[in-house]
Scaffold this active site. Structure first.
Site, mmCIF file in Angstrom:
data_model
loop_
_atom_site.group_PDB
_atom_site.id
_atom_site.type_symbol
_atom_site.label_atom_id
_atom_site.label_comp_id
_atom_site.label_asym_id
_atom_site.label_seq_id
_atom_site.Cartn_x
_atom_site.Cartn_y
_atom_site.Cartn_z
ATOM 1 N N HIS A 137 0.830 -1.216 0.000
ATOM 2 C CA HIS A 137 0.000 0.000 0.000
ATOM 3 C C HIS A 137 0.858 1.257 0.000
ATOM 4 O O HIS A 137 2.085 1.202 0.134
ATOM 5 C CB HIS A 137 -0.954 -0.013 1.200
ATOM 6 C CG HIS A 137 -0.292 -0.006 2.543
ATOM 7 N ND1 HIS A 137 0.279 1.121 3.103
ATOM 8 C CD2 HIS A 137 -0.115 -1.002 3.453
ATOM 9 C CE1 HIS A 137 0.764 0.827 4.290
ATOM 10 N NE2 HIS A 137 0.550 -0.455 4.532
ATOM 11 N N CYS A 142 3.068 -4.936 6.719
ATOM 12 C CA CYS A 142 2.696 -4.521 5.370
ATOM 13 C C CYS A 142 3.905 -3.942 4.636
ATOM 14 O O CYS A 142 4.887 -3.514 5.244
ATOM 15 C CB CYS A 142 1.581 -3.481 5.408
ATOM 16 S SG CYS A 142 -0.042 -4.186 5.813
#
Length: 244
Positions: A204, A220
């Site tokens: 992301h 992440c």
């Protein structure tokens, strides 16, 4: 007589100047840091100092009064303001973390994403032994992982719903996280998100581009917003993702 009067006047004047100087240095005045200078200075600091109150100098034109009134000059007006230093601009990111096409020999087929967490690089494999390389931020100590997944969903300006374990963990540090945040420039997931398998991990964007190249996340993989938008347009749902 005249000479004596002049001597007395001179002595009185010197005494007055001395007294005035003594009075001036009795009080230690605070250093006034102008906001333009403080911005660069404060980026080198961390912790509570980022939110401290500084004094800002409002400059005014020097005004000359008449000779009859002893030629006074106006002083700068000091006002209290809250100042929070900005982070370094994204242009200051180390050159190796900027998107670029590099030589990359691999067994993986073109279109595969390979993430090298140790060196903080994401490779989108191209043909002819090359890859498009991006700088990334990865999981901090204790949150590292490796494995293989496929992109199962893509989202533009994704919403953020931090898991309860993250909310609890951050609350213990005194950080209160929202249960839900709409997609925006302030959202930690940034401009785009690509979800990996059925996990909570994503590739992301970020609202903190200065963290690229560091181990800072909860697992992440993060890119600058402009970089994640570029990658997002080049891959599809079903793309194979290898994390090493």
């Amino acid at each position: 007589m005249i000479r004596k009067t002049l001597l007395l006047a001179s002595a009185f004047a010197l005494f007055a100047v001395s007294v005035q100087a003594d009075e001036r240095y009795k009080v230690i005045r605070p250093v006034i840091i102008e906001s333009g200078i403080a911005g660069e200075w404060m980026t080198q600091l961390s912790g509570p100092v980022r939110a401290r109150v500084l004094r800002k100098v409002e400059r005014r034109q020097v005004q000359y009064r008449t000779v009859r009134r002893a030629g006074l000059f106006s002083r700068p007006v000091v006002q209290q303001v809250t100042y929070r230093a900005e982070k370094p601009p994204i242009e200051q990111m180390e050159p190796q973390f900027l998107p670029q096409v590099v030589e990359y020999e691999t067994k993986y087929r073109p279109g595969t994403i390979v993430i090298d967490t140790n060196n903080r690089f994401l490779y989108l494999v191209l043909a002819d032994g090359k890859a498009r390389r991006y700088g990334v931020g990865v999981g901090k100590p204790g949150f590292e992982w490796a494995g293989e997944h496929r992109i199962t969903r893509k989202a533009e300006w994704p919403e953020w719903n931090p898991p309860q374990e993250m909310i609890t963990r951050e609350a213990a540090k005194g950080h209160i996280l929202p249960a839900h945040m709409e997609g925006s420039e302030a959202n930690p997931l940034g401009a785009r998100a690509m979800y990996l398998g059925s996990t909570l991990y994503r590739i992301h964007g970020t609202n903190a581009p200065w963290t690229i190249g560091y181990a800072v996340s909860s697992g992440c993989i993060r890119l600058r917003n402009q970089d994640v938008v570029d990658l997002y347009e080049r891959v599809k749902v079903g793309t194979r993702v290898i994390v090493i």
